[in-house]
Scaffold this motif. Structure first.
Motif, short mmCIF file in Angstrom:
data_model
loop_
_atom_site.label_atom_id
_atom_site.label_comp_id
_atom_site.label_asym_id
_atom_site.label_seq_id
_atom_site.Cartn_x
_atom_site.Cartn_y
_atom_site.Cartn_z
N THR A 92 0.85 -1.19 0.00
CA THR A 92 0.00 0.00 0.00
C THR A 92 0.89 1.24 0.00
N PRO A 93 0.60 2.22 -0.86
CA PRO A 93 1.45 3.40 -0.95
C PRO A 93 1.52 4.16 0.36
N GLU A 94 2.65 4.80 0.60
CA GLU A 94 2.79 5.64 1.79
C GLU A 94 1.71 6.72 1.78
N GLY A 95 1.04 6.85 2.90
CA GLY A 95 -0.05 7.80 2.99
C GLY A 95 -1.39 7.23 2.57
N ALA A 96 -1.40 5.99 2.07
CA ALA A 96 -2.65 5.35 1.63
C ALA A 96 -2.77 3.96 2.26
N GLU A 97 -2.34 3.87 3.51
CA GLU A 97 -2.32 2.57 4.19
C GLU A 97 -3.71 1.98 4.37
N LEU A 98 -4.74 2.80 4.25
CA LEU A 98 -6.11 2.31 4.42
C LEU A 98 -6.71 1.76 3.13
N ALA A 99 -5.95 1.74 2.05
CA ALA A 99 -6.50 1.29 0.76
C ALA A 99 -7.12 -0.09 0.86
N ALA A 100 -6.48 -1.00 1.59
CA ALA A 100 -6.97 -2.37 1.69
C ALA A 100 -7.84 -2.61 2.92
N PHE A 101 -8.15 -1.54 3.65
CA PHE A 101 -8.97 -1.68 4.86
C PHE A 101 -10.36 -2.13 4.46
N ASP A 102 -10.83 -3.23 5.07
CA ASP A 102 -12.19 -3.69 4.78
C ASP A 102 -12.99 -3.75 6.07
N CYS A 103 -14.30 -3.76 5.91
CA CYS A 103 -15.21 -3.67 7.06
C CYS A 103 -15.87 -5.02 7.28
N ASP A 104 -15.20 -5.88 8.04
CA ASP A 104 -15.74 -7.21 8.32
C ASP A 104 -16.54 -7.27 9.62
N THR A 105 -16.33 -6.30 10.51
CA THR A 105 -16.98 -6.31 11.82
C THR A 105 -17.64 -4.96 12.08
N PRO A 106 -18.59 -4.91 13.03
CA PRO A 106 -19.18 -3.62 13.39
C PRO A 106 -18.13 -2.61 13.86
N GLU A 107 -17.09 -3.09 14.53
CA GLU A 107 -16.03 -2.19 15.01
C GLU A 107 -15.27 -1.58 13.84
N GLU A 108 -14.98 -2.37 12.82
CA GLU A 108 -14.27 -1.84 11.65
C GLU A 108 -15.14 -0.85 10.88
N LEU A 109 -16.44 -1.13 10.79
CA LEU A 109 -17.34 -0.18 10.13
C LEU A 109 -17.40 1.13 10.91
N ALA A 110 -17.47 1.03 12.24
CA ALA A 110 -17.50 2.25 13.06
C ALA A 110 -16.23 3.06 12.88
N ARG A 111 -15.09 2.38 12.78
CA ARG A 111 -13.83 3.10 12.56
C ARG A 111 -13.83 3.81 11.21
N ALA A 112 -14.31 3.11 10.17
CA ALA A 112 -14.37 3.72 8.84
C ALA A 112 -15.25 4.95 8.86
N ARG A 113 -16.41 4.84 9.50
CA ARG A 113 -17.31 5.99 9.56
C ARG A 113 -16.67 7.16 10.29
N GLU A 114 -15.96 6.87 11.36
CA GLU A 114 -15.30 7.94 12.12
C GLU A 114 -14.22 8.60 11.28
N LEU A 115 -13.40 7.80 10.62
CA LEU A 115 -12.34 8.37 9.79
C LEU A 115 -12.90 9.19 8.63
N LEU A 116 -13.98 8.72 8.05
CA LEU A 116 -14.57 9.47 6.94
C LEU A 116 -15.22 10.76 7.43
N ARG A 117 -15.76 10.75 8.63
CA ARG A 117 -16.29 12.00 9.19
C ARG A 117 -15.17 13.00 9.42
N ASP A 118 -13.99 12.46 9.77
CA ASP A 118 -12.83 13.34 10.01
C ASP A 118 -12.15 13.78 8.73
N GLY A 119 -12.67 13.29 7.59
CA GLY A 119 -12.08 13.69 6.31
C GLY A 119 -10.93 12.83 5.86
#
Length: 199
Positions: free
Chosen positions: A170-197
């Motif tokens: 994953t490119p530097e600065g794009a470490e979340l490219a492969a992040f997937d949402c398999d659990t409610p906790e991962e989905l909550a994290r994604a939503r929080e990060l996207l709210r933060d921009g």
């Protein structure tokens, strides 16, 4: 530099989402769009979604037979609809995937059978890769197993010929490219990060 050959996309979006309590995982929202919409926005070419038909995103929808039978039958169904010489194979739950990530994989695959993204721990993310379509179809036709790892990187002396692929970190600065949402906790994290921009 010679232009790269065209690439279509197969998005696997029909799993049972057991760790998400059986929810319609690709249809869950994060950052104002569904997970599937976010992946489709990053997907090149003709987009084939293996999963239940939806109003959005606009795509070709197909199902594996029987539905829910796993990623290998799903990929077979999707690959049959691809028209381009190359196929991006993507999971339907990666909210931080961007078009440039797939383009980097396509470039790295040149001269080989394909390329796959690897995470920070060096693990191949088989649902984030780009593959030569004819080689992918041939591998799927010959493969009797159920796991994507067994398809792309078989061990032992079986009859399946391993794919020659590039491993792309994953490119530097794009470490979340492969992040997937398999659990409610991962989905909550994604939503929080996207709210933060962070997208």
């Amino acid at each position: 530099m010679e232009a790269l050959q065209e690439c279509d996309s197969v998005i696997l979006a029909g799993g049972r989402a057991r760790r998400m309590g059986g929810a319609d995982k690709p249809g869950l929202e994060a950052g104002g769009a569904t997970l599937l919409e976010r992946v489709a926005a990053a997907a090149p070419g003709r987009v084939v979604v293996v999963g239940p038909p939806r109003e959005r995103p606009h795509a070709v929808y197909v199902r594996e037979d029987p539905p829910g039978s796993g990623p290998v039958p799903a990929l077979r169904a999707g690959a049959a609809e691809v028209r381009a010489p190359w196929t991006a194979v993507l999971a339907g739950d990666m909210p931080f995937l961007r078009a440039e990530h797939v383009t980097a994989l396509r470039a790295a695959a040149e001269g080989r059978h394909g390329a796959v993204m690897v995470d920070a721990e060096g693990r191949e993310q088989w649902l984030l890769g780009v593959w030569r379509t004819d080689r992918l179809r041939a591998g799927l036709e010959a493969y009797p197993g159920a796991s994507l790892r067994g398809l792309f990187a078989p061990s032992g002396s079986g009859c399946i010929r391993p794919f020659d692929y590039a491993r792309v970190r994953t490119p530097e600065g794009a470490e979340l490219a492969a992040f997937d949402c398999d659990t409610p906790e991962e989905l909550a994290r994604a939503r929080e990060l996207l709210r933060d921009g962070t997208d």
